[in-house]
Motif scaffolding. Sequence first.
Motif, PDB file in Angstrom:
ATOM      1  N   SER A 186     -86.916  37.937  10.422  1.00  0.00           N
ATOM      2  CA  SER A 186     -86.933  36.487  10.313  1.00  0.00           C
ATOM      3  C   SER A 186     -88.354  35.938  10.422  1.00  0.00           C
ATOM      4  O   SER A 186     -89.126  36.368  11.288  1.00  0.00           O
ATOM      5  CB  SER A 186     -86.064  35.879  11.413  1.00  0.00           C
ATOM      6  OG  SER A 186     -86.256  34.488  11.487  1.00  0.00           O
ATOM      7  N   ALA A 187     -88.656  34.959   9.594  1.00  0.00           N
ATOM      8  CA  ALA A 187     -89.956  34.290   9.654  1.00  0.00           C
ATOM      9  C   ALA A 187     -90.123  33.511  10.945  1.00  0.00           C
ATOM     10  O   ALA A 187     -91.230  33.333  11.435  1.00  0.00           O
ATOM     11  CB  ALA A 187     -90.118  33.358   8.454  1.00  0.00           C
ATOM     12  N   SER A 188     -89.023  33.061  11.529  1.00  0.00           N
ATOM     13  CA  SER A 188     -89.115  32.244  12.743  1.00  0.00           C
ATOM     14  C   SER A 188     -88.785  32.991  14.030  1.00  0.00           C
ATOM     15  O   SER A 188     -89.315  32.668  15.088  1.00  0.00           O
ATOM     16  CB  SER A 188     -88.218  31.007  12.621  1.00  0.00           C
ATOM     17  OG  SER A 188     -86.876  31.400  12.425  1.00  0.00           O
ATOM     18  N   THR A 189     -87.918  34.007  13.961  1.00  0.00           N
ATOM     19  CA  THR A 189     -87.514  34.686  15.201  1.00  0.00           C
ATOM     20  C   THR A 189     -87.864  36.177  15.239  1.00  0.00           C
ATOM     21  O   THR A 189     -87.417  36.889  16.137  1.00  0.00           O
ATOM     22  CB  THR A 189     -86.001  34.523  15.452  1.00  0.00           C
ATOM     23  OG1 THR A 189     -85.287  35.131  14.362  1.00  0.00           O
ATOM     24  CG2 THR A 189     -85.624  33.059  15.590  1.00  0.00           C
ATOM     25  N   GLY A 190     -88.637  36.656  14.280  1.00  0.00           N
ATOM     26  CA  GLY A 190     -89.103  38.037  14.316  1.00  0.00           C
ATOM     27  C   GLY A 190     -88.052  39.068  13.964  1.00  0.00           C
ATOM     28  O   GLY A 190     -87.099  38.798  13.242  1.00  0.00           O
ATOM     29  N   VAL A 191     -88.222  40.247  14.525  1.00  0.00           N
ATOM     30  CA  VAL A 191     -87.348  41.391  14.237  1.00  0.00           C
ATOM     31  C   VAL A 191     -86.092  41.304  15.094  1.00  0.00           C
ATOM     32  O   VAL A 191     -86.173  41.257  16.323  1.00  0.00           O
ATOM     33  CB  VAL A 191     -88.091  42.713  14.513  1.00  0.00           C
ATOM     34  CG1 VAL A 191     -87.165  43.901  14.314  1.00  0.00           C
ATOM     35  CG2 VAL A 191     -89.321  42.835  13.617  1.00  0.00           C
ATOM     36  N   ASN A 192     -84.959  41.256  14.429  1.00  0.00           N
ATOM     37  CA  ASN A 192     -83.656  41.183  15.118  1.00  0.00           C
ATOM     38  C   ASN A 192     -83.639  40.127  16.225  1.00  0.00           C
ATOM     39  O   ASN A 192     -83.140  40.359  17.324  1.00  0.00           O
ATOM     40  CB  ASN A 192     -83.265  42.556  15.682  1.00  0.00           C
ATOM     41  CG  ASN A 192     -82.859  43.519  14.592  1.00  0.00           C
ATOM     42  OD1 ASN A 192     -82.435  43.130  13.513  1.00  0.00           O
ATOM     43  ND2 ASN A 192     -83.007  44.804  14.865  1.00  0.00           N
TER      44      ASN A 192
END
Length: 168
Positions: A67-73
């Motif tokens: 995710s661009a906003s919440t990172g990896v998983n």
Amino acid sequence: MTYLVTYANGKETSTKKIKEDIIEEATDEIIRYGGISEGTTFTGKLTTYGGDCSGCGGTSSSGVKLSASTGVNNSNSPYLTYNGTKYYCLAADRSIPFGTIIKITNHNLNTDSTIYGIVVDRGGAITGSHIDIFNGSESGKTYFSGGTSNNTSYEVISVGSGNANFWR
């Protein structure tokens, strides 16, 4: 195979097969996937990508959420924790199986000089020795700075299973 080779004046004049023993029958079996093995080293291009890149759906080819906003998983970081260790997420050529761990040096990223990544993704432009490293967003939040490096050094630490669900 055993051959009888005849020489005259130091030059080969004839060759005759005199014996052939089959030690083990040939089998159709895959011994190794791809052209890499533990310890393989190569030099190539390193680029970064975000979860919001053009053509990206926010999920890697192996199912890891990027995710661009919440990172990896949804970890708010660029790391995938696998077997108790944190790795950067990499997109690599299909000849490098999912789950392969790669040591990366001689890069121009604003991170440690030696970093480790794990192959979780593919990409249309990611072929041969070109590797892409997940960095958050294409235009917003990023986890480190730096851009393309054409002389990055790679070393395969362990070869993955190739199974897209290796990380679950």
